[in-house]
Design an enzyme around this catalytic site. Structure first.
Site, PDB file in Angstrom:
ATOM      1  N   HIS A 184      70.950  -8.249  12.254  1.00 53.05           N
ATOM      2  CA  HIS A 184      69.731  -8.842  11.729  1.00 53.05           C
ATOM      3  C   HIS A 184      69.308  -8.322  10.369  1.00 53.05           C
ATOM      4  CE1 HIS A 184      69.885 -10.678  15.594  1.00 53.05           C
ATOM      5  NE2 HIS A 184      69.369 -11.683  14.937  1.00 53.05           N
ATOM      6  N   GLU A 193      77.865 -22.882  21.513  1.00 52.69           N
ATOM      7  CA  GLU A 193      78.368 -21.570  21.120  1.00 52.69           C
ATOM      8  C   GLU A 193      79.141 -20.885  22.249  1.00 52.69           C
ATOM      9  OE1 GLU A 193      75.014 -19.275  19.674  1.00 52.69           O
ATOM     10  OE2 GLU A 193      73.690 -20.082  21.187  1.00 52.69           O
ATOM     11  N   ASP A 216      78.626 -17.023  17.588  1.00 54.75           N
ATOM     12  CA  ASP A 216      78.918 -16.732  18.988  1.00 54.75           C
ATOM     13  C   ASP A 216      80.146 -17.484  19.481  1.00 54.75           C
ATOM     14  OD1 ASP A 216      77.091 -14.777  19.925  1.00 54.75           O
ATOM     15  OD2 ASP A 216      75.483 -16.237  19.691  1.00 54.75           O
ATOM     16  N   CYS A 254      75.028 -24.395  12.603  1.00 56.87           N
ATOM     17  CA  CYS A 254      74.101 -23.416  12.057  1.00 56.87           C
ATOM     18  C   CYS A 254      74.679 -22.000  12.094  1.00 56.87           C
ATOM     19  CB  CYS A 254      72.755 -23.475  12.768  1.00 56.87           C
ATOM     20  SG  CYS A 254      72.880 -23.169  14.529  1.00 56.87           S
TER      21      CYS A 254
END
Ligand code: PEP
Ligand code: MG
Length: 572
Positions: free
Chosen positions: A187, A430, A454, A501
């Site tokens: 992150h 994902e 993922d 995305c």
């Protein structure tokens, strides 16, 4: 040295080592005449700490977003904790400690108390108490906040940075950051990209031994290279690169206000990923035409409790309104894996990435999920909002989530609260298993969005955050290409649109492959938007389709990458 290129850009500056500080006081026994004076010094320092924290909170709110600012309000409460203050005062009065010693002893006492507790949330408070303790100690010693003292060309070097560390970086002084831990999708890396700060992560702990404070450092956020104490030749090479990079940025600005179209004029959606309300403006500045992924878990992080429906609604509405007619896809809570909420009781897991996370947790705890669904529905009244569920693996999960969504709608109707009845809903693809049943899944939703971060992790059995095996986390692997192609084809067979995305959506090499496979929407970090808009203009769908077909015949990631590199060279 080479790490993972986490956020693009080049910086040449001086290293600032962000060390984990150890609380240390200058110990001194005082006499009775000094007691009042020490008590006064302590009170003043505590007040000043609260004031500093309030300022940082305000600044973070402006620069990043209210969610990230929340941690500093928790820190203010710690400074003002009456019990801890009492322990400090008694230390001065009864045991004749100086203010520094009384502070450090009280902080140690509370920090060890927290560390010894069963509860994971309370354990995490230990770091907060020490952090706050360091702040007050620094004030007592008459030193100012390091942040204010940073030179103009700072390069922050740390083991890791928390989202709130990243949020606090002074963009005017910090040119880049470099961390020993972390990955491209951790992150702090994602936040660096939205703040537009170059970053290299995952250099390994040994790296920290090599660096000293104040060294000259070159950070290449495009290649992941780091140079410590570079020679004149390297410096001049990088000064040229930096200049070229600046020029390139200026050149790309021409694509800011034009629509993303292919060479033959077909409009394609080029949109951005955000993590909080503060990311909206930088995305619009970079020419983003919507939001393809709003990672709402940031709203839930760095705080002490769950955000309620009202608070979430305010955040979602703010984003929806700021984006006007542009689409805003709000993803429901995707917690678990590498994203932990300390205040949510969660059993230890052997494999958190394969565990109780995202939609699994939400369906199991509707009391957490429902308020979010209602908040998103309410925001849909104020803009072009769509909703998306993460980590879908089975048909039942989508049906169950949709059932809760219908319940949420009914409740809002009963409460007479407006929302968009036609709001689109979609799922992230994902999990490789979901690709195999994509056609059935598409019956339940209006769109798919491929989450390659993922999807690659699960398809290749490679931890997305493990730098030692990062070579396996490649979007060019033939298995990954096939999964992507099949997802798009399955969606289109059933007349729903398909976006992406994951980070691969902003990958310059992969662009013709994705376009040729029929991808309808590309959602990426703000920093990639302009370049992808430009590259789209080099291709027609037809030409791109040839690339897709040829790439699907290749057998290794390396072959695919080389082929795509060739194609990129010839495209104009
Ligand atoms: C993904 O997995 O590709 C994705 C976009 O979601 P996140 O990175 O938040 O897991
Ligand atoms: Mg994901």
């Amino acid at each position: 040295m080479r790490g993972i290129a986490a956020s693009p850009g080049i910086a040449i500056g001086k290293s600032i080592l962000k060390e984990e500080k150890v609380l240390q006081a200058d110990e001194r026994e005082i006499n009775s005449n000094e007691v009042e004076g020490e008590l006064e010094r302590l009170r003043e320092a505590l007040e000043k700490a609260v004031k500093e924290l309030r300022e940082i909170q305000e600044e973070t709110k402006q620069k990043v977003g209210p969610e990230e600012a929340e941690i500093f309000s928790a820190h203010q409460m710690l400074v003002q904790d009456p019990e801890m203050t009492q322990v400090m005062e008694e230390g001065i009065k009864n045991e004749k400690k100086n203010a520094e010693k009384a502070l450090v002893d009280a902080v140690e006492q509370y920090a060890s108390l927290m560390a010894g507790l069963e509860d994971e949330y309370m354990q995490a408070r230990e770091a907060d108490i020490r952090d706050v303790g360091n702040r007050v100690l620094r004030i007592l010693k008459g030193e100012s906040d390091q942040q204010e003292n940073l030179p103009d060309d700072s390069i922050i070097i740390a083991r890791d940075l928390t989202p709130s560390d990243t949020a606090r970086l002074d963009k005017d002084r910090v040119l880049a950051f470099v961390t020993a831990d972390g990955s491209r999708t951790s992150h702090s890396a994602i936040m660096a990209r939205s703040l537009g700060i170059p970053a290299v992560v995952g250099l390994g702990r040994e790296f920290l031994e090599e660096v000293e404070d104040g060294m000259q450092v070159i950070v290449d956020g495009n290649s992941g290279e780091i140079y410590l104490d570079p020679d004149e030749e390297k410096l001049s090479e990088y000064r040229d690169k930096l200049e070229a990079y600046r020029k390139e940025k200026e050149r790309l600005a021409q694509f800011k206000d034009v629509k993303a179209v292919t060479r033959d004029g077909e409009e394609v959606e080029v949109v951005g990923n955000i993590g909080n309300t503060g990311d909206v403006e930088p995305l619009l500045e970079q020419g983003g035409e919507g939001i393809g992924l709003f990672r709402t878990e940031f709203l839930y992080m760095d705080r002490d409790d769950l955000p309620g429906e009202e608070e979430q609604f305010e955040a979602y509405r703010e984003v929806a309104e700021a984006m006007g007619d542009y689409p805003v896809i709000i993803r429901t809570l995707d917690i678990g894996g590498d994203k932990d909420l300390p205040y949510l009781e969660q059993p230890e897991e052997m494999n958190p990435f394969l565990g109780y996370r995202a939609i699994r947790l939400c369906l199991d705890q509707p009391e957490i999920f429902k308020p979010q669904l209602k908040a998103i529905l309410r925001a849909s009244h104020y803009g072009n909002v769509k909703l998306m569920y993460p980590m879908i693996a089975t048909l039942e999960e989508v049906r169950e989530a949709n059932k809760l969504l219908e319940e949420a709608k009914k409740e809002l109707e009963q409460e007479d609260i407006p929302f968009d009845r036609e709001m689109e809903k979609g799922i992230m693809i994902e999990v490789p298993g979901a690709v195999m049943i994509a056609e059935d899944l598409s019956d339940e939703v209006d769109f798919f969005s491929i989450g390659t971060n993922d999807l690659i992790q699960y398809a290749m059995a490679v931890d997305r955050g493990n730098e030692r095996i990062a070579y396996l986390h490649s979007p060019y692997h033939p298995a990954v290409l096939k999964l992507i192609e099949e997802t798009i084809a399955a969606g289109h067979r059933n007349d729903i649109w398909v976006g992406m995305c994951g980070e691969a959506a902003g990958d310059e090499l992969l662009l013709p492959f994705l376009l040729g496979a029929g991808l309808d929407e590309f959602s990426m970090s703000a920093g990639s938007v302009l370049r992808i808009k430009e590259l789209l203009g080099f291709w027609t769908r037809e030409e791109a389709r040839e690339v897709t077909e040829a790439a699907l015949k290749l057998k290794t990631a390396r072959e695919v990458q080389e082929f795509l590199e060739e194609k990129k060279k010839t495209a104009r």
